[in-house]
Scaffold this motif. Structure first.
Motif, short mmCIF file in Angstrom:
data_model
loop_
_atom_site.label_atom_id
_atom_site.label_comp_id
_atom_site.label_asym_id
_atom_site.label_seq_id
_atom_site.Cartn_x
_atom_site.Cartn_y
_atom_site.Cartn_z
N ARG B 177 0.84 -1.20 0.00
CA ARG B 177 0.00 0.00 0.00
C ARG B 177 0.87 1.25 0.00
O ARG B 177 2.02 1.22 0.44
CB ARG B 177 -0.89 0.01 1.24
CG ARG B 177 -1.87 -1.14 1.25
CD ARG B 177 -3.00 -0.89 2.21
NE ARG B 177 -2.50 -0.59 3.53
CZ ARG B 177 -3.19 0.10 4.43
NH1 ARG B 177 -4.37 0.61 4.12
NH2 ARG B 177 -2.70 0.30 5.62
N VAL B 178 0.30 2.33 -0.47
CA VAL B 178 1.06 3.58 -0.47
C VAL B 178 1.17 4.10 0.97
O VAL B 178 0.18 4.17 1.70
CB VAL B 178 0.39 4.62 -1.38
CG1 VAL B 178 1.11 5.96 -1.28
CG2 VAL B 178 0.38 4.13 -2.83
N LEU B 179 2.38 4.45 1.35
CA LEU B 179 2.61 4.95 2.71
C LEU B 179 1.97 6.31 2.91
O LEU B 179 1.90 7.12 1.99
CB LEU B 179 4.11 5.08 2.97
CG LEU B 179 4.87 3.81 3.30
CD1 LEU B 179 6.36 4.13 3.36
CD2 LEU B 179 4.40 3.28 4.64
N GLU B 180 1.58 6.57 4.14
CA GLU B 180 1.15 7.92 4.48
C GLU B 180 2.38 8.81 4.58
O GLU B 180 3.51 8.36 4.41
CB GLU B 180 0.42 7.88 5.82
CG GLU B 180 -0.65 6.79 5.82
CD GLU B 180 -1.76 7.09 6.79
OE1 GLU B 180 -1.50 7.77 7.78
OE2 GLU B 180 -2.88 6.64 6.52
N ALA B 181 2.15 10.06 4.86
CA ALA B 181 3.26 11.01 4.93
C ALA B 181 4.30 10.55 5.94
O ALA B 181 4.01 10.31 7.10
CB ALA B 181 2.72 12.37 5.34
N THR B 182 5.52 10.38 5.47
CA THR B 182 6.63 10.17 6.39
C THR B 182 7.80 10.99 5.87
O THR B 182 8.62 10.51 5.12
CB THR B 182 7.06 8.69 6.48
OG1 THR B 182 7.21 8.17 5.16
CG2 THR B 182 6.08 7.86 7.27
N GLU B 183 7.79 12.24 6.26
CA GLU B 183 8.87 13.15 5.87
C GLU B 183 9.89 13.13 6.97
O GLU B 183 9.72 13.77 8.01
CB GLU B 183 8.29 14.54 5.65
CG GLU B 183 7.29 14.59 4.51
CD GLU B 183 7.05 16.02 4.05
OE1 GLU B 183 6.61 16.83 4.89
OE2 GLU B 183 7.34 16.31 2.88
N VAL B 184 10.96 12.38 6.76
CA VAL B 184 11.93 12.13 7.81
C VAL B 184 12.97 13.25 7.82
O VAL B 184 13.59 13.55 6.80
CB VAL B 184 12.62 10.77 7.61
CG1 VAL B 184 13.65 10.53 8.71
CG2 VAL B 184 11.60 9.64 7.58
N ALA B 185 13.15 13.85 8.97
CA ALA B 185 14.14 14.92 9.14
C ALA B 185 15.52 14.28 9.32
O ALA B 185 16.06 14.22 10.43
CB ALA B 185 13.78 15.80 10.34
N VAL B 186 16.09 13.81 8.21
CA VAL B 186 17.34 13.05 8.30
C VAL B 186 18.49 13.88 8.86
O VAL B 186 19.36 13.35 9.55
CB VAL B 186 17.74 12.41 6.95
CG1 VAL B 186 16.80 11.27 6.60
CG2 VAL B 186 17.82 13.42 5.84
N VAL B 187 18.51 15.18 8.59
CA VAL B 187 19.62 15.98 9.14
C VAL B 187 19.59 16.00 10.67
O VAL B 187 20.64 16.02 11.31
CB VAL B 187 19.65 17.43 8.58
CG1 VAL B 187 20.07 17.42 7.12
CG2 VAL B 187 18.34 18.16 8.78
N ASP B 188 18.39 15.98 11.24
CA ASP B 188 18.29 15.94 12.70
C ASP B 188 18.67 14.56 13.24
O ASP B 188 19.32 14.46 14.29
CB ASP B 188 16.88 16.32 13.16
CG ASP B 188 16.62 17.81 13.04
OD1 ASP B 188 17.59 18.59 13.07
OD2 ASP B 188 15.44 18.21 12.91
N GLU B 189 18.27 13.51 12.53
CA GLU B 189 18.65 12.17 12.98
C GLU B 189 20.17 11.98 12.88
O GLU B 189 20.78 11.34 13.74
CB GLU B 189 17.90 11.10 12.19
CG GLU B 189 16.40 11.10 12.51
CD GLU B 189 15.63 9.92 11.92
OE1 GLU B 189 14.61 9.53 12.52
OE2 GLU B 189 16.05 9.39 10.87
N ILE B 190 20.78 12.54 11.86
CA ILE B 190 22.24 12.47 11.74
C ILE B 190 22.91 13.28 12.84
O ILE B 190 23.90 12.85 13.44
CB ILE B 190 22.70 12.94 10.34
CG1 ILE B 190 22.22 11.95 9.27
CG2 ILE B 190 24.23 13.09 10.29
CD1 ILE B 190 22.44 12.43 7.83
N ALA B 191 22.37 14.46 13.14
CA ALA B 191 22.94 15.30 14.20
C ALA B 191 22.90 14.57 15.54
O ALA B 191 23.88 14.57 16.30
CB ALA B 191 22.18 16.62 14.29
N GLY B 192 21.77 13.95 15.84
CA GLY B 192 21.64 13.21 17.10
C GLY B 192 22.58 12.02 17.14
O GLY B 192 23.22 11.74 18.17
N ALA B 193 22.67 11.30 16.01
CA ALA B 193 23.58 10.15 15.94
C ALA B 193 25.02 10.60 16.20
O ALA B 193 25.77 9.95 16.93
CB ALA B 193 23.46 9.47 14.58
N ALA B 194 25.41 11.71 15.59
CA ALA B 194 26.78 12.22 15.76
C ALA B 194 27.05 12.54 17.22
O ALA B 194 28.16 12.30 17.73
CB ALA B 194 26.99 13.46 14.89
#
Lengths: 236, 236
Positions: B177-194
């Motif tokens: 099925r087509v996913l609902e909106a999932t706009e992932v803030a990857v820059v924030d996830e990378i910042a937290g990972a760092a």
């Protein structure tokens, strides 16, 4: 050099109520020629935790049906905008639509959050540690929006075997002065990091995180330590 | 298996106005026997960006002096509690004390946020790409609190060479099925990972992130894409 590594573990399995998450995790590890090591963090998406725990419910086809389900799951509604509800859940989480998930589930059904994701994490950890005879941490994640910033990130909704908030207060900074409060929500940073590899593998339910500082293994839970009490909250 | 790796790069250097961040980054890489590879993300803490950009100001010893500085940096104050100000900054960020940092700086001084962290990231990226002849992304991070959850996490306050929000809308999930909106803030996830590796190295200003999906390299900025416009914000 401090180093951290993360792997996604995909599985072709479609999880249903009663499935043994540990068996599927160990099978996925084996299929990817991986093994868990002492001190690893196992990240599991809440979606599969909910499915194996039977948290799948029928929902009607109309928007009003979905909103009604969301409102029945919420303990409080903080904001409304169209069909969106900004809710507080039984766990104390503030999130969109009480975490009710209409994607990645059979048509006509919705996936609710686990009833007690910390408990789910504890059970998974206990079984894994017993089977493998190593120390592990487990984090159950879900995707939350944020105030003031666009986009979603994965955060921890349950944890076991890890200190959810790492208190760096009282340590000295690089000028020798005592640092101000920096209580880092490491379980949320790990959850977001895991999503970076899971997002590349639609459907992968597990992520292994290797390299956290051994002293971060500890006690505490997301509901106890991460959820901010409403009385201390400036936005509730 | 999708895989992500992160390294912290420490340096004994105390950054001051006019220092060349690229020279120090390359020296730290060399000292750690590391090299940047095509597609890597370089994470830099805002503290060193601010210092090399001369964003260090004097501040008096009293709490009232600090509060006055915070209020002069803020464009809007959303909440007050004791000396704490929940502020909006010139960039549009909502954070504690307008990002004014009283730790990791000489006594009697405070570090302000970079004036334009996206521009700082773009400049750093341009110089690095020119020097090394590879494609890179750069993320400038700072430590923010959150509504509803205890603890702080690192987030992106500037970025270059990476799509800040990864739009997964319209892709299909594991049931087709087509996913609902999932706009992932990857820059924030990378910042937290760092921050997970930087937190283990008090004072390390750089983190290398290796393994992001090459298609994530792209355009956009934190202020343009991550900062939520006040008009669309349910909590402002």
């Amino acid at each position: 050099v401090s180093h951290l590594e993360l792997w996604a573990l995909a599985t072709p399995h479609r999880f249903v109520e009663g499935d043994d998450l540990v068996e599927h995790l160990l099978a996925a590890l084996s299929a990817h020629d991986q093994a868990l090591l002492d001190g690893d963090v196992v990240v599991v998406t809440s979606k599969v935790v909910s499915k194996v725990e039977g948290r799948v419910v029928p929902v009607g086809p109309d928007v009003s049906d979905k909103v009604a389900l969301v409102e029945s799951e919420a303990t409080r509604i903080l904001r409304r905008r169209g069909p969106l509800r900004l809710t507080e859940t039984t766990h104390g989480f503030v999130n969109a639509n009480a975490g009710v998930d209409l994607s990645n589930t059979e048509s006509g059904t919705a996936v609710l959050l686990p009833r007690d994701p910390d408990k789910s994490a504890r059970a998974l950890r206990a079984t894994l540690e017993h089977r493998l005879k190593i120390r592990l941490a487990v984090i159950v994640t879900d995707t939350f929006g944020r105030a003031w910033r666009n986009g979603v990130t994965d955060v921890a909704i349950g944890s076991a075997g890890i200190t959810p908030i790492l208190d760096l207060r009282g340590t000295t900074d690089d000028t020798g002065r005592v640092l101000e409060a920096t209580e880092v929500a490491v379980v949320d940073e790990i959850a977001g990091a895991a999503n970076l590899v899971l997002a590349k593998n639609a459907g992968a339910p597990f992520c292994i995180v290797r390299g956290i500082t051994p002293t971060w293994l500890g006690t505490g839970s997301v509901v106890e330590h991460i959820v901010r009490a409403p009385a201390g909250d400036l936005f509730r």
